[in-house]
Design an enzyme around this catalytic site. Structure first.
Site, PDB file in Angstrom:
ATOM      1  N   LYS A  13       0.834  -1.211   0.000  1.00 52.74           N
ATOM      2  CA  LYS A  13       0.000   0.000   0.000  1.00 52.74           C
ATOM      3  C   LYS A  13       0.868   1.259   0.000  1.00 52.74           C
ATOM      4  O   LYS A  13       0.636   2.182  -0.773  1.00 52.74           O
ATOM      5  CB  LYS A  13      -0.923   0.048   1.227  1.00 52.74           C
ATOM      6  CG  LYS A  13      -1.872  -1.106   1.348  1.00 52.74           C
ATOM      7  CD  LYS A  13      -2.764  -0.971   2.566  1.00 52.74           C
ATOM      8  CE  LYS A  13      -2.012  -0.990   3.889  1.00 52.74           C
ATOM      9  NZ  LYS A  13      -1.346  -2.271   4.185  1.00 52.74           N
ATOM     10  N   ARG A  88      -8.980   1.457   9.034  1.00 51.34           N
ATOM     11  CA  ARG A  88      -8.611   0.067   9.303  1.00 51.34           C
ATOM     12  C   ARG A  88      -9.715  -0.666  10.054  1.00 51.34           C
ATOM     13  O   ARG A  88      -9.560  -1.849  10.344  1.00 51.34           O
ATOM     14  CB  ARG A  88      -7.338   0.044  10.156  1.00 51.34           C
ATOM     15  CG  ARG A  88      -6.071  -0.257   9.362  1.00 51.34           C
ATOM     16  CD  ARG A  88      -4.955  -0.417  10.363  1.00 51.34           C
ATOM     17  NE  ARG A  88      -3.807  -1.089   9.871  1.00 51.34           N
ATOM     18  CZ  ARG A  88      -2.712  -0.480   9.399  1.00 51.34           C
ATOM     19  NH1 ARG A  88      -2.674   0.811   9.276  1.00 51.34           N
ATOM     20  NH2 ARG A  88      -1.671  -1.192   9.044  1.00 51.34           N
ATOM     21  N   ARG A 127      11.440  -6.169   4.529  1.00 52.67           N
ATOM     22  CA  ARG A 127      11.184  -4.723   4.415  1.00 52.67           C
ATOM     23  C   ARG A 127      12.203  -3.947   5.253  1.00 52.67           C
ATOM     24  O   ARG A 127      12.502  -4.315   6.386  1.00 52.67           O
ATOM     25  CB  ARG A 127       9.773  -4.396   4.914  1.00 52.67           C
ATOM     26  CG  ARG A 127       9.549  -2.887   5.039  1.00 52.67           C
ATOM     27  CD  ARG A 127       8.110  -2.489   4.965  1.00 52.67           C
ATOM     28  NE  ARG A 127       7.314  -2.955   6.067  1.00 52.67           N
ATOM     29  CZ  ARG A 127       5.994  -2.746   6.171  1.00 52.67           C
ATOM     30  NH1 ARG A 127       5.357  -2.076   5.224  1.00 52.67           N
ATOM     31  NH2 ARG A 127       5.325  -3.204   7.208  1.00 52.67           N
ATOM     32  N   ARG A 160      11.546  -2.567  10.980  1.00 52.46           N
ATOM     33  CA  ARG A 160      10.575  -2.043  11.954  1.00 52.46           C
ATOM     34  C   ARG A 160      10.328  -3.076  13.042  1.00 52.46           C
ATOM     35  O   ARG A 160      10.254  -4.268  12.775  1.00 52.46           O
ATOM     36  CB  ARG A 160       9.250  -1.726  11.243  1.00 52.46           C
ATOM     37  CG  ARG A 160       9.236  -0.349  10.621  1.00 52.46           C
ATOM     38  CD  ARG A 160       8.094  -0.156   9.663  1.00 52.46           C
ATOM     39  NE  ARG A 160       6.805  -0.632  10.147  1.00 52.46           N
ATOM     40  CZ  ARG A 160       5.659  -0.506   9.456  1.00 52.46           C
ATOM     41  NH1 ARG A 160       5.672   0.085   8.265  1.00 52.46           N
ATOM     42  NH2 ARG A 160       4.538  -0.947   9.936  1.00 52.46           N
ATOM     43  N   ARG A 171      -0.495  -9.270  13.289  1.00 54.62           N
ATOM     44  CA  ARG A 171      -1.016  -8.177  12.449  1.00 54.62           C
ATOM     45  C   ARG A 171      -1.919  -8.724  11.353  1.00 54.62           C
ATOM     46  O   ARG A 171      -2.929  -8.116  11.013  1.00 54.62           O
ATOM     47  CB  ARG A 171       0.147  -7.381  11.839  1.00 54.62           C
ATOM     48  CG  ARG A 171       0.926  -6.605  12.891  1.00 54.62           C
ATOM     49  CD  ARG A 171       2.149  -5.963  12.321  1.00 54.62           C
ATOM     50  NE  ARG A 171       1.824  -4.863  11.442  1.00 54.62           N
ATOM     51  CZ  ARG A 171       2.676  -4.322  10.580  1.00 54.62           C
ATOM     52  NH1 ARG A 171       3.891  -4.795  10.473  1.00 54.62           N
ATOM     53  NH2 ARG A 171       2.311  -3.305   9.840  1.00 54.62           N
TER      54      ARG A 171
HETATM   55  P1  ADP Z   1       2.274  -1.759   3.233  1.00 56.60           P
HETATM   56  O1  ADP Z   1       2.332  -0.263   3.149  1.00 56.60           O
HETATM   57  O2  ADP Z   1       1.048  -2.334   2.594  1.00 56.60           O
HETATM   58  O3  ADP Z   1       2.486  -2.278   4.629  1.00 56.60           O
HETATM   59  P2  ADP Z   1       4.837  -1.670   1.792  1.00 56.60           P
HETATM   60  O4  ADP Z   1       4.526  -0.759   0.647  1.00 56.60           O
HETATM   61  O5  ADP Z   1       5.688  -1.119   2.884  1.00 56.60           O
HETATM   62  O6  ADP Z   1       3.481  -2.342   2.371  1.00 56.60           O
HETATM   63  O7  ADP Z   1       5.506  -2.996   1.180  1.00 56.60           O
HETATM   64  C1  ADP Z   1       5.909  -4.083   2.030  1.00 56.60           C
HETATM   65  C2  ADP Z   1       7.254  -4.628   1.563  1.00 56.60           C
HETATM   66  O8  ADP Z   1       7.128  -5.241   0.272  1.00 56.60           O
HETATM   67  C3  ADP Z   1       8.336  -3.549   1.402  1.00 56.60           C
HETATM   68  O9  ADP Z   1       9.581  -4.109   1.738  1.00 56.60           O
HETATM   69  C4  ADP Z   1       8.270  -3.200  -0.072  1.00 56.60           C
HETATM   70  O10 ADP Z   1       9.509  -2.684  -0.519  1.00 56.60           O
HETATM   71  C5  ADP Z   1       7.941  -4.555  -0.706  1.00 56.60           C
HETATM   72  N1  ADP Z   1       7.108  -4.446  -1.905  1.00 56.60           N
HETATM   73  C6  ADP Z   1       6.155  -3.527  -2.187  1.00 56.60           C
HETATM   74  N2  ADP Z   1       5.587  -3.757  -3.396  1.00 56.60           N
HETATM   75  C7  ADP Z   1       6.177  -4.894  -3.874  1.00 56.60           C
HETATM   76  C8  ADP Z   1       6.023  -5.678  -5.069  1.00 56.60           C
HETATM   77  N3  ADP Z   1       5.110  -5.362  -6.006  1.00 56.60           N
HETATM   78  N4  ADP Z   1       6.804  -6.772  -5.201  1.00 56.60           N
HETATM   79  C9  ADP Z   1       7.689  -7.121  -4.249  1.00 56.60           C
HETATM   80  N5  ADP Z   1       7.897  -6.437  -3.115  1.00 56.60           N
HETATM   81  C10 ADP Z   1       7.162  -5.334  -2.921  1.00 56.60           C
HETATM   82  P1  AMP Z   2       1.318   0.741   8.943  1.00 54.74           P
HETATM   83  O1  AMP Z   2       2.496   1.623   8.808  1.00 54.74           O
HETATM   84  O2  AMP Z   2       0.126   1.212   8.145  1.00 54.74           O
HETATM   85  O3  AMP Z   2       1.644  -0.717   8.671  1.00 54.74           O
HETATM   86  O4  AMP Z   2       0.841   0.830  10.477  1.00 54.74           O
HETATM   87  C1  AMP Z   2       1.682   0.370  11.518  1.00 54.74           C
HETATM   88  C2  AMP Z   2       0.868   0.233  12.806  1.00 54.74           C
HETATM   89  O5  AMP Z   2       0.324   1.517  13.185  1.00 54.74           O
HETATM   90  C3  AMP Z   2      -0.351  -0.696  12.728  1.00 54.74           C
HETATM   91  O6  AMP Z   2      -0.020  -2.067  12.917  1.00 54.74           O
HETATM   92  C4  AMP Z   2      -1.213  -0.135  13.878  1.00 54.74           C
HETATM   93  O7  AMP Z   2      -0.729  -0.549  15.139  1.00 54.74           O
HETATM   94  C5  AMP Z   2      -0.968   1.367  13.757  1.00 54.74           C
HETATM   95  N1  AMP Z   2      -1.958   2.014  12.867  1.00 54.74           N
HETATM   96  C6  AMP Z   2      -1.722   2.642  11.683  1.00 54.74           C
HETATM   97  N2  AMP Z   2      -2.855   3.101  11.139  1.00 54.74           N
HETATM   98  C7  AMP Z   2      -3.855   2.753  11.993  1.00 54.74           C
HETATM   99  C8  AMP Z   2      -5.277   2.909  11.993  1.00 54.74           C
HETATM  100  N3  AMP Z   2      -5.916   3.523  10.986  1.00 54.74           N
HETATM  101  N4  AMP Z   2      -5.987   2.423  13.045  1.00 54.74           N
HETATM  102  C9  AMP Z   2      -5.368   1.793  14.057  1.00 54.74           C
HETATM  103  N5  AMP Z   2      -4.046   1.591  14.118  1.00 54.74           N
HETATM  104  C10 AMP Z   2      -3.285   2.063  13.100  1.00 54.74           C
END
Ligand code: ADP
Ligand code: AMP
Length: 214
Positions: A13, A88, A127, A160, A171
């Site tokens: 995302k 969420r 990541r 992270r 999660r």
């Molecule tokens: P989210 O915001 O949904 O938690 P991220 O955008 O941070 O996810 O992506 C999660 C991990 O997967 C990161 O390490 C990112 O670099 C990697 N990633 C994102 N898109 C792709 C893809 N299309 N193919 C492979 N790895 C990806």
């Molecule tokens: P993210 O960076 O989106 O993966 O969020 C990391 C963490 O932040 C999540 O696992 C939650 O603990 C918290 N968080 C982020 N956005 C929300 C939301 N909209 N509602 C509740 N918790 C959130």
């Protein structure tokens, strides 16, 4: 253009939201990034949020909704935004809908980035995040030019705390229980679009652009 990114944690995302923000010149609003900035700056909100985040739980709606509403009321959001990580829960989606309705507005697109759970676990362990500018990389799929250093701002990258495999499992469980119902919510509003998130990030983005328009 008001866009919501849906999908499991690690589905991509944030990666896609940044590309959308660049192409369509709208702000990328990530509640996770806002919480992490608060943790880094040692604020009261950050201290409260950290206990939930480290356990892989959601931060309570009372701490999250007002924060997001304040952010999207800022002048830079006047022409739209891409929300990443919010809503969420169904109550969060209802609060957003109500606030937008008061201004005769609505969400235009809810993009669901679909990735199966087994791929998610692999993605999250690889990541690496920049806590300074919010950029994310993957040690195999999306590497940096210099190992461990952010391409954008030169800061050191971290794994992270909540990306450790034990926490990722929780999660994902929380996602299926509390966030997945948003798929039906936005489907009933006729704004839901699903994209296959297992493809390369460029291909996923091309599919999103087909939905949003050039
Ligand atoms: P989210 O915001 O949904 O938690 P991220 O955008 O941070 O996810 O992506 C999660 C991990 O997967 C990161 O390490 C990112 O670099 C990697 N990633 C994102 N898109 C792709 C893809 N299309 N193919 C492979 N790895 C990806
Ligand atoms: P993210 O960076 O989106 O993966 O969020 C990391 C963490 O932040 C999540 O696992 C939650 O603990 C918290 N968080 C982020 N956005 C929300 C939301 N909209 N509602 C509740 N918790 C959130």
């Amino acid at each position: 253009m008001k866009i919501i990114m849906l999908g499991a944690p690690g589905a991509g995302k944030g990666t896609q939201a940044k590309m959308i923000a660049d192409k369509y010149q709208i702000p990328h609003v990530s509640t996770g990034d806002i919480f992490r900035a608060n943790i880094k700056n040692g604020t009261e909100l950050g201290k409260k949020a950290k206990t939930y985040m480290d356990a892989g739980e959601l931060v309570p709606d009372e701490l999250t909704v007002d924060l997001l509403m304040d952010r999207i009321s800022q002048p830079d959001c006047a022409n739209g935004y891409v929300l990443d990580g919010f809503p969420r829960t169904i109550p969060q989606a209802e609060c957003l809908e109500k606030a937008l309705e008061e201004r005769q507005e609505a969400v235009d697109f809810a993009i669901d980035v679909e990735v199966p759970d087994d791929s998610i676990i692999k993605r999250m362990s690889g990541r690496r995040a920049c806590l300074n500018c919010g950029a994310t990389y993957h040690i195999v799929h999306i590497p940096t030019k210099v190992e461990g250093i952010c391409d954008r701002c030169g800061s050191p990258l971290v794994l992270r705390d909540d990306d450790r495999p034990e926490t990722v499992k929780n999660r994902l469980a929380v996602y299926h229980q509390q966030t997945r119902p948003l798929i039906d919510f936005y489907s009933s509003r006729k704004v839901l679009h699903e994209v296959d998130g297992t493809q390369s990030m460029e291909k996923v983005f091309a599919d999103i652009v087909k939905v949003l328009g050039e």
